[in-house]
Design a protein around this motif. Structure first.
Motif, PDB file in Angstrom:
ATOM      1  N   PHE A 248       0.858  -1.194   0.000  1.00 54.33           N
ATOM      2  CA  PHE A 248       0.000   0.000   0.000  1.00 54.33           C
ATOM      3  C   PHE A 248       0.887   1.235   0.000  1.00 54.33           C
ATOM      4  CE2 PHE A 248      -2.139   3.389   2.367  1.00 54.33           C
ATOM      5  CZ  PHE A 248      -3.337   3.497   1.664  1.00 54.33           C
ATOM      6  N   THR A 249       0.635   2.140  -0.925  1.00 54.87           N
ATOM      7  CA  THR A 249       1.480   3.330  -1.085  1.00 54.87           C
ATOM      8  C   THR A 249       0.683   4.573  -0.736  1.00 54.87           C
ATOM      9  OG1 THR A 249       2.760   2.265  -2.837  1.00 54.87           O
ATOM     10  CG2 THR A 249       2.840   4.676  -2.716  1.00 54.87           C
ATOM     11  N   SER A 250       1.179   5.323   0.248  1.00 55.45           N
ATOM     12  CA  SER A 250       0.549   6.568   0.666  1.00 55.45           C
ATOM     13  C   SER A 250       1.619   7.647   0.715  1.00 55.45           C
ATOM     14  CB  SER A 250      -0.104   6.405   2.040  1.00 55.45           C
ATOM     15  OG  SER A 250      -0.584   7.641   2.534  1.00 55.45           O
ATOM     16  N   VAL A 251       1.350   8.780   0.071  1.00 56.59           N
ATOM     17  CA  VAL A 251       2.327   9.874   0.016  1.00 56.59           C
ATOM     18  C   VAL A 251       1.661  11.143   0.541  1.00 56.59           C
ATOM     19  CG1 VAL A 251       3.979  11.115  -1.414  1.00 56.59           C
ATOM     20  CG2 VAL A 251       3.310   8.781  -2.036  1.00 56.59           C
ATOM     21  N   PHE A 252       2.229  11.684   1.593  1.00 61.52           N
ATOM     22  CA  PHE A 252       1.692  12.869   2.269  1.00 61.52           C
ATOM     23  C   PHE A 252       2.081  14.135   1.514  1.00 61.52           C
ATOM     24  CE2 PHE A 252       2.713  16.390   5.134  1.00 61.52           C
ATOM     25  CZ  PHE A 252       1.512  16.567   5.807  1.00 61.52           C
ATOM     26  N   TYR A 253       1.165  15.138   1.564  1.00 61.38           N
ATOM     27  CA  TYR A 253       1.539  16.464   1.062  1.00 61.38           C
ATOM     28  C   TYR A 253       0.711  17.540   1.764  1.00 61.38           C
ATOM     29  CZ  TYR A 253      -2.648  16.634  -2.007  1.00 61.38           C
ATOM     30  OH  TYR A 253      -3.930  16.675  -2.503  1.00 61.38           O
TER      31      TYR A 253
ATOM     32  N   THR B 277      -5.594   7.814  -5.568  1.00 56.24           N
ATOM     33  CA  THR B 277      -6.731   8.449  -4.899  1.00 56.24           C
ATOM     34  C   THR B 277      -6.234   9.558  -3.993  1.00 56.24           C
ATOM     35  OG1 THR B 277      -7.945   6.359  -4.924  1.00 56.24           O
ATOM     36  CG2 THR B 277      -8.725   8.050  -3.394  1.00 56.24           C
ATOM     37  N   ASP B 278      -6.912  10.701  -4.049  1.00 55.11           N
ATOM     38  CA  ASP B 278      -6.535  11.856  -3.231  1.00 55.11           C
ATOM     39  C   ASP B 278      -7.520  11.986  -2.074  1.00 55.11           C
ATOM     40  OD1 ASP B 278      -4.788  14.625  -3.600  1.00 55.11           O
ATOM     41  OD2 ASP B 278      -6.648  14.895  -2.495  1.00 55.11           O
ATOM     42  N   ALA B 279      -6.999  12.185  -0.866  1.00 55.35           N
ATOM     43  CA  ALA B 279      -7.888  12.272   0.302  1.00 55.35           C
ATOM     44  C   ALA B 279      -7.272  13.175   1.362  1.00 55.35           C
ATOM     45  CB  ALA B 279      -8.151  10.888   0.884  1.00 55.35           C
ATOM     46  N   ALA B 280      -8.141  13.786   2.157  1.00 56.43           N
ATOM     47  CA  ALA B 280      -7.694  14.595   3.295  1.00 56.43           C
ATOM     48  C   ALA B 280      -7.339  13.674   4.444  1.00 56.43           C
ATOM     49  CB  ALA B 280      -8.783  15.565   3.712  1.00 56.43           C
ATOM     50  N   ILE B 281      -6.417  14.143   5.274  1.00 57.57           N
ATOM     51  CA  ILE B 281      -6.074  13.428   6.510  1.00 57.57           C
ATOM     52  C   ILE B 281      -6.623  14.269   7.647  1.00 57.57           C
ATOM     53  CG2 ILE B 281      -4.221  12.501   7.932  1.00 57.57           C
ATOM     54  CD1 ILE B 281      -2.468  12.452   5.451  1.00 57.57           C
ATOM     55  N   TYR B 282      -7.743  13.843   8.193  1.00 56.04           N
ATOM     56  CA  TYR B 282      -8.399  14.649   9.218  1.00 56.04           C
ATOM     57  C   TYR B 282      -8.090  14.104  10.601  1.00 56.04           C
ATOM     58  CZ  TYR B 282     -11.349  16.656   5.552  1.00 56.04           C
ATOM     59  OH  TYR B 282     -11.799  17.301   4.438  1.00 56.04           O
ATOM     60  N   SER B 283      -7.840  15.010  11.534  1.00 48.90           N
ATOM     61  CA  SER B 283      -7.922  14.647  12.942  1.00 48.90           C
ATOM     62  C   SER B 283      -9.380  14.807  13.334  1.00 48.90           C
ATOM     63  CB  SER B 283      -7.036  15.558  13.799  1.00 48.90           C
ATOM     64  OG  SER B 283      -7.534  16.871  13.805  1.00 48.90           O
ATOM     65  N   THR B 284      -9.771  14.242  14.477  1.00 49.91           N
ATOM     66  CA  THR B 284     -11.178  14.266  14.864  1.00 49.91           C
ATOM     67  C   THR B 284     -11.668  15.669  15.167  1.00 49.91           C
ATOM     68  OG1 THR B 284     -10.523  13.839  17.157  1.00 49.91           O
ATOM     69  CG2 THR B 284     -11.088  11.931  15.791  1.00 49.91           C
TER      70      THR B 284
ATOM     71  N   ARG C  85      -2.988  16.304   3.447  1.00 53.10           N
ATOM     72  CA  ARG C  85      -3.635  15.397   2.503  1.00 53.10           C
ATOM     73  C   ARG C  85      -2.656  14.287   2.115  1.00 53.10           C
ATOM     74  NH1 ARG C  85      -8.352  17.409   0.679  1.00 53.10           N
ATOM     75  NH2 ARG C  85      -8.436  15.830  -0.958  1.00 53.10           N
ATOM     76  N   HIS C  86      -3.164  13.276   1.458  1.00 55.18           N
ATOM     77  CA  HIS C  86      -2.282  12.246   0.912  1.00 55.18           C
ATOM     78  C   HIS C  86      -2.893  11.653  -0.350  1.00 55.18           C
ATOM     79  CE1 HIS C  86      -4.154   8.329   2.715  1.00 55.18           C
ATOM     80  NE2 HIS C  86      -5.054   9.262   2.726  1.00 55.18           N
ATOM     81  N   LYS C  87      -2.022  11.120  -1.193  1.00 52.43           N
ATOM     82  CA  LYS C  87      -2.440  10.337  -2.343  1.00 52.43           C
ATOM     83  C   LYS C  87      -2.069   8.889  -2.050  1.00 52.43           C
ATOM     84  CE  LYS C  87      -2.075  14.008  -5.816  1.00 52.43           C
ATOM     85  NZ  LYS C  87      -3.497  13.998  -6.225  1.00 52.43           N
TER      86      LYS C  87
END
Length: 620
Positions: free
Chosen positions: A67-72, A103-110, A118-120
């Motif tokens: 699984f590949t996740s890249v933060f930005y 896939t592009d998605a936000a990284i949310y804290s609660t 965000r990360h892809k």
């Protein structure tokens, strides 16, 4: 044919490797990884990070390894990502993907409302194995403030054949590092005014979920010179990092004159500095809302205090800065403080000055040698002076005008902060059922748990919680009352409940058997290595009986350990009292603590036997 022979040889090699692994260690291997990373830091503090990973996925469990996740975010950009999936048997490319295919998605804290994290990501899918996955990633950061740790083994049940890290940096910027459990080689070269350092790890052991975190292989990196935006600093020591943080927040402690006048009036009748702190802290808690804000340099630079006043919200930095500014308005100095927060967070590496923090609290030094008052400014319920388990007992960086220094937050390990006192009235009927009325007072750390119950659970959930956590198994609560308050900084909770227990005792023709009912001491109760507990039980038997095995007093007494269990019977009234006082050494091992808990719980683990109606039996 030649290709097939090469592939067959490769697969046989993998199989042979796995066979030898299984012979030495039965740990299953889901993937095999070879990785090369290169970090280049420029003269302008930019960081280019290149990663090349080559996986052989051996089973469906290993798909998650690839699984590949890249933060930005605003400070970190994704330059390119290339992923190729191949069938090693046929030598055929099954799939290719690039950055645009992820896939592009936000990284949310609660609690985040303002957040540019965000990360892809890309998930590898396959129904046939083995499958090979090659991943190439290039990212660029505008700041070298935070350098990634190097952890060669990414996943449990993963065999790392080779992992390499190369870091290239200008000599004038500098680099500091700390190697933990590395087994391989390190080399260093200098070309012109640039240093190139390389670490190589080969054939690392396969890890399993029971791995102790302190046994993992890793390399911690930190710059000496660094910059974020226009703010340049040096982290040769902790004071350097503190000085940079102080500069970052300069000019952001300004309040409207009318608001300052209001604050001075609020504390006009207070007799002590603590009372003033308490008044202003409670005002902050009631009037300002916590909102997480992570936007570029705003992840480190606070909102201006006047903006927090205007909008009535702020993140940990904004609320802490406002509280500091409010105290300044009434002539009480305080210090903005960085901390690695989290209930189960590890303490920082004190010998590697670097960014190891994710939260901000406030330290208020007190006069006449008194301990500082610590304030968790994101909490709307903790009393002034109590941090709770989110930030207690860990090293923090205090930010002061002259620089800064490391210190430690309170551990709250004295008896005052770890006290439980319960009184229980139990009435047993002739069928062996019982009613119970309990009144319980808990202080400090244990009261914090009940505060969370009161704040975050509804009435039904609270009742279920007390049923599950009752010392007496099988209790069904009819009604309860929970109140949480504080005395100065000490959090106090009062809990009372009434309930019903089926088959509390076992009856035979001649005997009544009272099974063990004292609540067991758990490891969670000894997180602070301290416990002061008193449990009093008044038990009304259904008739006058004779005790068959009643021990009047059992004692366990050693250095820092006192446990006393007393029992007495008068008529049909049985009294059982247990007193526990534990003050354990800070370096006590987990094994010794577990063994001690077993011994304490064994003290109240025997059945009580009572002979029924002894007078009638004698007449027969």
């Amino acid at each position: 044919m030649q290709i097939l022979l090469v592939v067959a040889h490769m697969l046989l090699g993998v199989q042979a490797h796995n066979d030898s692994t299984y012979n030495k260690n039965p740990t299953p291997v889901y993937s095999i990884l070879s990785e090369n990373q290169r970090i280049e830091i420029s003269d302008s503090y930019e960081v280019v990070h290149k990663i090349e990973r080559k996986f052989t996925i051996l089973s469906s469990e290993g798909l998650a390894h690839a699984f590949t996740s890249v933060f930005y975010d605003k400070l970190n950009e994704i330059e390119s990502v290339e992923i190729e999936i191949t069938d090693p048997v046929k030598g055929k490319t099954l799939e290719r993907a690039k950055t645009r295919d992820m896939t592009d998605a936000a990284i949310y804290s609660t609690s985040s409302i303002f957040d540019d994290n965000r990360h892809k990501y890309y998930e590898v899918q396959s129904s046939k194995f083995p499958v090979q996955v090659t991943v190439n990633i290039e990212t660029k950061s505008s700041s070298n403030f935070q350098l990634s740790d190097w952890v060669p083994v990414h996943r449990y049940n993963q065999k790392v054949t080779k992992s390499t890290l190369t870091v290239v940096y200008p000599e004038k910027i500098g680099l500091r590092y700390k190697a933990v459990n590395l087994l391989g080689e390190k080399s260093e070269n200098k070309v012109d005014n640039r240093i190139e350092m390389t670490w190589v790890e080969t054939d690392l052991p396969v890890q399993t979920p029971d791995l102790n975190k302190e046994d993992d292989h890793k390399l911690l990196l930190a710059p000496v010179g660094f910059a974020m935006g226009d703010y340049v600093g040096k982290m040769e020591d902790w004071s350097g990092l503190a000085a940079w943080q102080y500069k970052l927040n300069e000019g952001r402690k300004v309040l409207p004159d009318a608001f300052k006048t209001k604050l001075v009036g609020m504390v006009a009748n207070a007799d002590t500095d603590y009372e003033k702190i308490q008044i202003l802290y409670e005002y902050l808690q009631k009037n300002y809302r916590y909102v997480s804000i992570q936007l570029g340099i705003g992840g480190w630079q606070t909102m201006p205090a006047e903006d927090v006043v205007k909008y009535a919200y702020g993140d940990c930095k904004g609320l802490t800065n406002l509280m500091q500014t409010m105290l300044k308005a009434v002539e009480i100095p305080s210090n903005y403080t960085l901390v690695q927060a989290g209930k189960d967070a590890d303490d920082i590496e004190t010998d590697l000055p670097s960014n190891q923090f994710n939260h901000v609290i406030l330290q208020v030094p007190m006069k006449d040698g008194q301990s500082p008052v610590w304030l968790e400014c994101t909490s709307n319920s903790l009393p002034a002076g109590f941090l709770g388990d989110f930030t207690k007992n860990r090293h923090v960086l205090v930010i002061a005008e002259q620089g800064g220094y490391l210190t430690k937050t309170p551990s709250y390990s004295s008896f005052d902060w770890n006290a439980i006192h319960s009184k229980n009235d139990v009435k047993i009927d002739k069928d062996g059922n019982a009613t119970i009325a309990t009144r319980m007072k808990v202080d400090g750390n244990f009261a914090e748990d009940l505060l969370m119950v009161k704040q975050h659970l509804d009435t039904r959930q609270q009742r279920d919680y007390f049923n599950r956590n009752s010392p007496v198994a099988g209790l069904i609560i009819n009604q309860y009352e929970l109140n949480v308050d504080h005395k100065d900084s000490l959090l106090i909770a009062d809990l009372s409940y009434e309930g019903f227990i089926q088959k509390f005792v076992q009856n035979t023709a001649k005997r009544m058997i009272l099974k063990p009912f004292l609540g067991k001491v758990s490891e969670e109760m000894l997180v602070n290595n301290s416990l002061s507990q008193m449990d009093e039980y008044q038990i009304e038997l259904p008739e006058v009986m004779e005790a068959e095995n009643l021990s009047e007093k059992l004692v366990l007494e050693e250095e820092g350990i006192t446990v006393i269990l007393k029992a007495s019977l008068e008529g049909k009234n049985l009294s059982v009292n247990r007193e526990i006082n534990l003050s354990l050494k800070e370096d006590i091992s987990d094994e010794d603590k577990t063994e001690l808990i077993k011994r304490i719980n064994a003290l109240g683990s025997t059945n009580f036997y009572f002979i029924k109606n002894t007078a009638a039996l004698r007449h027969e």
